[in-house]
Scaffold this motif. Structure first.
Motif, PDB file in Angstrom:
ATOM      1  N   LYS A 141     -14.373   7.350   1.260  1.00 37.94           N
ATOM      2  CA  LYS A 141     -13.505   7.751   0.142  1.00 37.94           C
ATOM      3  C   LYS A 141     -12.666   8.956   0.540  1.00 37.94           C
ATOM      4  O   LYS A 141     -11.518   9.087   0.135  1.00 37.94           O
ATOM      5  N   TYR A 156      -2.538   3.097  -8.192  1.00 40.05           N
ATOM      6  CA  TYR A 156      -3.852   2.659  -7.705  1.00 40.05           C
ATOM      7  C   TYR A 156      -4.418   1.518  -8.560  1.00 40.05           C
ATOM      8  O   TYR A 156      -5.237   0.741  -8.098  1.00 40.05           O
ATOM      9  N   SER A 157      -3.962   1.427  -9.805  1.00 38.88           N
ATOM     10  CA  SER A 157      -4.453   0.302 -10.616  1.00 38.88           C
ATOM     11  C   SER A 157      -3.815  -1.010 -10.139  1.00 38.88           C
ATOM     12  O   SER A 157      -4.221  -2.082 -10.534  1.00 38.88           O
ATOM     13  N   PRO A 173      -3.640  -0.504  -3.160  1.00 37.12           N
ATOM     14  CA  PRO A 173      -4.367   0.624  -2.560  1.00 37.12           C
ATOM     15  C   PRO A 173      -3.459   1.831  -2.316  1.00 37.12           C
ATOM     16  O   PRO A 173      -2.260   1.673  -2.053  1.00 37.12           O
ATOM     17  N   VAL A 174      -4.046   3.016  -2.433  1.00 42.60           N
ATOM     18  CA  VAL A 174      -3.286   4.256  -2.220  1.00 42.60           C
ATOM     19  C   VAL A 174      -4.058   5.171  -1.271  1.00 42.60           C
ATOM     20  O   VAL A 174      -5.256   5.421  -1.465  1.00 42.60           O
ATOM     21  N   SER A 184     -17.633   6.613  -1.171  1.00 43.29           N
ATOM     22  CA  SER A 184     -17.153   6.385  -2.533  1.00 43.29           C
ATOM     23  C   SER A 184     -18.338   6.192  -3.484  1.00 43.29           C
ATOM     24  O   SER A 184     -19.258   5.437  -3.177  1.00 43.29           O
ATOM     25  N   LEU A 204       0.868  -1.188   0.000  1.00 45.66           N
ATOM     26  CA  LEU A 204       0.000   0.000   0.000  1.00 45.66           C
ATOM     27  C   LEU A 204       0.900   1.231   0.000  1.00 45.66           C
ATOM     28  O   LEU A 204       1.964   1.227   0.623  1.00 45.66           O
ATOM     29  N   VAL A 206      -0.129   8.468  -9.287  1.00 45.87           N
ATOM     30  CA  VAL A 206      -1.030   7.921  -8.258  1.00 45.87           C
ATOM     31  C   VAL A 206      -2.064   7.016  -8.931  1.00 45.87           C
ATOM     32  O   VAL A 206      -2.367   5.922  -8.444  1.00 45.87           O
ATOM     33  N   ARG A 207      -2.562   7.457 -10.092  1.00 46.11           N
ATOM     34  CA  ARG A 207      -3.555   6.641 -10.815  1.00 46.11           C
ATOM     35  C   ARG A 207      -2.940   5.295 -11.206  1.00 46.11           C
ATOM     36  O   ARG A 207      -3.544   4.243 -11.030  1.00 46.11           O
ATOM     37  N   ASP A 212      -9.062   8.515  -8.419  1.00 45.70           N
ATOM     38  CA  ASP A 212      -8.324   7.268  -8.566  1.00 45.70           C
ATOM     39  C   ASP A 212      -7.366   7.052  -7.402  1.00 45.70           C
ATOM     40  O   ASP A 212      -6.133   7.179  -7.538  1.00 45.70           O
ATOM     41  N   TYR A 213      -7.912   6.765  -6.258  1.00 43.91           N
ATOM     42  CA  TYR A 213      -7.142   6.415  -5.059  1.00 43.91           C
ATOM     43  C   TYR A 213      -8.121   5.731  -4.113  1.00 43.91           C
ATOM     44  O   TYR A 213      -9.340   5.788  -4.314  1.00 43.91           O
ATOM     45  N   SER A 214      -7.585   5.105  -3.054  1.00 43.30           N
ATOM     46  CA  SER A 214      -8.485   4.392  -2.136  1.00 43.30           C
ATOM     47  C   SER A 214      -9.125   5.365  -1.156  1.00 43.30           C
ATOM     48  O   SER A 214     -10.314   5.267  -0.857  1.00 43.30           O
TER      49      SER A 214
END
Ligand code: AHR
Length: 624
Positions: A300, A117-118, A121-122, A606, A98, A113-114, A133-135
């Motif tokens: 989120k 995140y793929s 988890p971020v 989220s 993470l 970051v995107r 696009d993050y956790s």
């Protein structure tokens, strides 16, 4: 990822875990087994030159030290975006599970970051990146900090004419912009107070000191200096003191403990006030664990609550701490939660009620549930009954935003904390409630408008009918604000008619029927504040011989089952999600509070956007 790269990652990760376990093994208390080490977390810090960021890193370090099964690898980007991207790549190469990142520059760090995140988890700390696009995002509410600082300045200066010098952090950075916006919002209501000048000092004490020293000779009278952090406030104080300027009030932000922190500066009389700006370090470690353990109820976005620090408050602080500790002592019986629901106006509300009841039962919280049947008086009576019954925590979803002052003062006087679930209140005194858990309704409105604009791609006029929710309720107010904010940039998109259907399906039908009869202009799109009203309006359109979804684009909010069914039938064009499954988050918050943890001021859930083309695929996996 190639198998060679995956293999390399595994090898590096094992080596790091082995080193970590050896290091931990030598100093671990009995029973904390090195082999239980299984979470490897990377923390990418923007810089370690600002005291607030040093405090954030220290908080992460000391929170992580409580767990023998995790290790954190720290990097410092020294305020360079390029270096931070390299840091993140290196951390990924080490095979972290993470990533926690506090970005130097929100926009520039968004792509990396995107990408991360793929894969894993971020958690984004302090400065949000663009998009979703993050956790999880954890940060301070910067606009609120600016507003609160503005309030203090207005109080200090009173009715006399006042001149304020504002010292900003790094130019264009989101916290600098938001704090400034909040300050201006409040000062605009006090025409006697003017912002005389603005200095940009990059969050640094020495830069503030140098720039204020250079400016102070040419500046006429200054009554207050608001610096966007305490370090810059202190720099400004040094410069003005050296120049012999007296009578200026200094206000900062950060409120760090320690001999050079803002709290000490208030105690010494250098600052008239500061605001604690929690770093989120501790929370990021706790949430990292929850995410990696796949716990329920992860929001989120989390905004942390600031606290005002003034000399008077410092004198009172001991007693305030002991009161809250006493109150939060474990009750030695199940926790009792009183919940006052709005009613049962929609599919959304029914799903929300079910989620709350199920989650309470699951974690053993005793739930006293009252249905307000759409009336504020019923909800107020319910809250009073909870106070009489001495519940541990009160939660409610306010049917409208205003009119809660009295009853919430009564709850506060009884020492019972209040959590707002789903809908917000509009109150001057936000110490009357502890935390808000729900959606970002403004963003939902924006999303509906963006979808409409992108998918109608019209150059000619687009006439929109809006079906609003309950008048005076937070979702109705905010969904209108968000929608209008986006369409104002497209002059051909116009709301030609707007009326409330109170979030009910049958009222959506009745109102749309009337609108179709009276409206002389061609209607191109319907924007309904919830799915139920859209479904009612769809029926009215069909009865009028129209084909909803074809003759009129229909966009609504909630993403409940009924909307998916209507999308599959081709009658609804798009639904924007508003997540009703707030039960697990609410119960987690109640338990966290009762176990002595501080709660964030706002926790945002989220959510997604579902166009009709995705309906068939997505329906199967949806809980409501
Ligand atoms: O407050 C949330 C809103 O209330 C939902 O969008 C609507 O359906 C509900 O009744």
């Amino acid at each position: 990822m190639s198998s060679a790269r995956a293999g390399r990652r595994r090898a590096i990760r094992s080596l790091l875990l082995l080193l970590a376990s050896l290091a931990l093994g030598s100093c671990q208390p009995e029973g904390r087994k090195a082999e239980s080490l299984h979470f490897l977390i990377g923390f990418s810090q923007a810089n370690l030159s600002e005291p607030w960021r040093i405090a954030m890193t220290e908080e992460i370090r000391s929170e992580a030290a409580r767990y023998s099964d995790m290790r954190i690898i720290y990097t410092d980007a020294a305020d360079s975006t390029g270096r931070q991207i390299e840091d993140v790549n290196r951390l990924m190469h080490y095979g972290i599970d993470l990533l926690i990142i506090s970005p130097t520059d929100s926009r520039a760090l968004t792509p990396i970051v995107r990408e991360v995140y793929s894969q894993i988890p971020v958690i984004v700390l302090d400065r949000a990146v663009e998009g979703y696009d993050y956790s999880l995002f954890i940060g301070p509410d910067n606009e609120r900090l600016g507003r609160e600082a503005g309030g203090v300045i207005a109080e200090l200066l009173g009715d006399r004419p006042g001149r304020v010098l504002e010292i900003q952090g790094r130019s264009g950075s989101p916290p600098a912009l938001s704090r400034s916006q909040g300050l201006r919002e409040v000062l605009s209501k006090h025409p006697n107070i003017k912002i005389a000048d603005v200095i940009v000092a990059d969050w640094l004490r020495d830069t503030a000191e140098d720039k204020v020293a250079a400016q102070v000779r040419v500046l006429p009278r200054i009554d207050a200096i608001f610096a966007q952090n305490d370090a810059m406030a202190f720099g400004a104080w040094r410069a003005t003191s050296t120049a012999g300027r007296r009578g200026i009030r200094f206000i900062g932000i950060d409120g760090l403990p320690g001999p050079t922190g803002g709290i000490e500066l208030v105690r010494k009389g250098v600052l008239s006030a500061t605001f604690t700006c929690p770093t989120g370090g501790k929370e990021s470690v706790a949430y990292a664990r929850d995410i990696l353990q796949h716990k329920e109820g992860i929001p989120k976005k989390i905004f942390l609550r600031p606290s005002k620090v003034t000399p008077d408050l410092l004198l009172q602080i001991r007693s305030a701490e002991s009161i809250s500790r006493e109150f939060r002592a474990a009750p030695g019986r199940p926790i009792v939660l009183g919940f006052a629901q709005v009613g049962s106006e929609s599919e959304w509300r029914v799903a929300n009620t079910k989620s709350i009841k199920t989650a309470a039962a699951k974690v053993g919280i005793e739930l006293l549930f009252e249905d307000g049947k759409q009336h504020q008086e019923n909800q107020i009576a319910a809250i009073r009954s909870f106070i009489r019954r001495k519940v541990d925590v009160i939660a409610f979803s306010p049917v409208v935003e205003s009119g809660w002052d009295e009853v919430l003062k009564e709850a506060k006087a009884a020492g019972i904390p209040v959590i707002l679930s789903d809908r917000a209140v509009d109150l001057k005194d936000d110490s009357l409630w502890l935390s808000f858990i729900g959606s970002d309704f403004i963003e939902e409105g924006r999303r509906a408008a963006r979808w409409l604009v992108e998918n109608s791609k019209a150059s000619g006029p687009v006439n929109i009918v809006e079906l609003q929710g309950t008048i005076g309720s937070a979702p109705a107010i905010d969904r209108t604000i968000g929608f209008e904010e986006v369409i104002k940039d497209y002059p051909n998109y116009r709301i030609i008619d707007s009326e409330s259907g109170d979030f009910f399906r049958d009222q959506g039908y009745e109102v749309m029927k009337k609108i179709l009869l009276r409206e002389t202009k061609k209607i191109d799109a319907l924007y309904a504040h919830n799915d139920d009203m859209a479904i009612g309006a769809i029926q009215a359109m069909e009865e009028a011989g129209l084909k909803p979804g074809k003759d009129i684009i229909v966009v609504s909010i909630d993403a409940a089952h009924g909307a998916f069914k209507a999308m599959i039938e081709g009658k609804l064009s798009c639904t924007v999600e508003c997540n009703p499954l707030l039960g697990p988050q609410l119960m987690k918050a109640v338990k966290d509070y009762m176990s002595g943890k501080d709660l964030p001021i706002r926790m945002i859930t989220s959510e997604e956007v579902f166009p009709a083309s995705t309906a068939k695929l997505k329906l199967a996996g949806r809980e409501y």
